[in-house]
Scaffold this active site. Structure first.
Site, PDB file in Angstrom:
ATOM      1  N   GLU A  94      42.453  47.278  36.563  1.00  0.00           N
ATOM      2  CA  GLU A  94      41.729  48.073  35.535  1.00  0.00           C
ATOM      3  C   GLU A  94      42.222  47.789  34.037  1.00  0.00           C
ATOM      4  O   GLU A  94      43.571  47.603  33.844  1.00  0.00           O
ATOM      5  CB  GLU A  94      41.852  49.610  35.743  1.00  0.00           C
ATOM      6  N   GLY A  95      41.486  47.701  33.228  1.00  0.00           N
ATOM      7  CA  GLY A  95      41.774  47.369  31.870  1.00  0.00           C
ATOM      8  C   GLY A  95      42.683  47.912  31.131  1.00  0.00           C
ATOM      9  O   GLY A  95      43.747  47.639  30.547  1.00  0.00           O
TER      10      GLY A  95
END
Length: 414
Positions: free
Chosen positions: A175-176
């Site tokens: 996840e960014g």
């Protein structure tokens, strides 16, 4: 026991509906939907119960072996080692559960120092699980992340060397937002150990991302136009609080990465980050006091808005993390992303190709049609809402897992 009683009622109801279906009774649409949901739930819970039984069987085997040990000290040592083994297994399956188990069993202190030391020194942990734990946005996880950065000897290392050292100890999560959180605290720790290299940690944070992007561009076969040393230096001009970093420093970074690929475990290609986005399309980004307009290709993924000059570009132009932000309608084809307080944490490349921090508290975006605008607003609202309730859903799922053993007999009567 209230949960067990409710589940028993649900299971009994599902059995009655199943009997009706087996007898060929005409079920109403509501009953058919109810039957389908119950069957899916039973199948899901059955798999989880089977997994729990495997773990219990392993523990039973160890306990049986203990009974054969005559020496009490050896028996105690084996018992403790089995607890550690169980704790590691639980951590690798669900990091939060593993930490909780080890604390409850008295094997691990409930402090950020102790947990960070455990993650740093324990060599039988799943590296993906470690990365997921470090990326969580909870107070304890963030404190553990800070302490783990401190356990790495970063003093005297170049930024590239420090990144290689730090990121070799776990897999970056996918996840960014989690990657962003980890990199931010790495930058703070690096600057604390090397206070004379950069004027502030924001410079280190921006340059660290520039280094990762450079590695992707230099070593990804799909990137045809490889960056040059000159373009890398130009891209990072002025990022040190308005000042230029020494050219020889950036040259050393460039040569280091060009000679040896900068491997980040678990991150993969940049393209993988943008696979299957929640929303993508053209938007016109109005900058400054709406005096400039730039048409960009936007991608919404993992609660972050990324944008490129063209859909085919392999290099980002900028990104806008949506944490703690809101979206609002402005007019027929216009919407805004805004921060209720503070500046939006974002970055972009300026007209000279330099990486700079954003300084906006609002972004105004223009769509081609009202339908597109409505879809973007809906997608961004859904992404923000999904991120905000993610922790709540995880807690609910954990509670369900913990209660599985209480109604095991409903599905597997002994």
């Amino acid at each position: 026991m209230k949960f067990v009683t409710v589940m028993a009622t649900v299971v009994q109801s599902s059995r009655e509906v199943s009997k009706m279906a087996d007898k060929g009774a005409n079920l109403s649409e509501e009953e058919q939907t109810f039957l389908k949901e119950i069957r899916e739930e039973r199948e899901h819970l059955s798999r989880e119960i089977q997994e729990l039984r495997v773990q219990i069987a392993d523990i039973d085997n160890e306990l049986s072996a203990l009974e054969e040990v005559k020496n009490e000290d050896e028996k105690q040592e084996r018992f403790i080692q089995q607890k550690w083994k169980t704790g590691r297994a639980r951590f690798n399956a669900k990091p939060k559960d593993g930490i909780k188990y080890l604390i409850e069993e008295g094997l691990l202190k409930e402090t950020s120092d102790a947990i960070a030391e455990f993650l740093h020194k324990e060599d039988m942990l799943n590296m993906i699980a470690v990365g997921e734990y470090l990326g969580e946005n909870h107070e304890l996880n963030i404190e553990v992340l800070k302490k783990l950065v401190g356990l790495h000897k970063l003093e005297g290392l170049s930024l590239v060397q420090a990144l290689r050292e730090f990121l070799s100890s776990f897999h970056l999560p996918g996840e960014g937002q989690k990657i962003d959180r980890i990199m931010e605290h790495f930058a703070q720790g690096y600057c604390a150990s090397n206070p004379t290299i950069f004027s502030n940690s924001d410079t280190c944070y921006v340059l660290a991302y520039a280094v990762i992007m450079l590695n992707t561009s230099l070593h990804n076969p799909s990137v045809k136009n490889k960056p040059t040393l000159e373009s890398f230096i130009a891209m990072n001009r002025g990022i040190d609080n308005g000042n230029n970093l020494p050219a020889d420093l950036l040259t050393a970074f460039f040569d280091d990465i060009r000679k040896e690929q900068f491997k980040i475990p678990g991150m993969g290609n940049l393209a993988e980050t943008f696979f299957n986005p929640e929303k993508e399309g053209w938007l016109t980004k109005e900058g400054g006091k709406y005096k400039t307009k730039h048409r960009r290709w936007f991608i919404l993924k993992d609660n972050i808005l990324y944008y490129f000059k063209q859909p085919s570009d392999s290099e980002l132009t900028g990104s806008i993390p949506l944490d703690n932000l809101s979206v609002r309608d402005v007019s027929e084809c216009v919407f805004e992303i805004f921060a209720k307080d503070g500046v939006i944490k974002a970055w972009k490349k300026d007209s000279e190709g330099k990486v700079v921090k954003g300084n906006h508290d609002v972004y105004r975006l223009v769509c081609d049609t009202k339908e597109e605008k409505d879809d973007w607003v809906k997608s961004i609202q859904a992404s923000v809402a999904k991120a905000s309730i993610n922790d709540t859903l995880k807690e609910k799922r954990q509670k369900l897992t913990n209660d599985l053993s209480q109604f095991d007999y409903l599905y597997f009567p002994r």
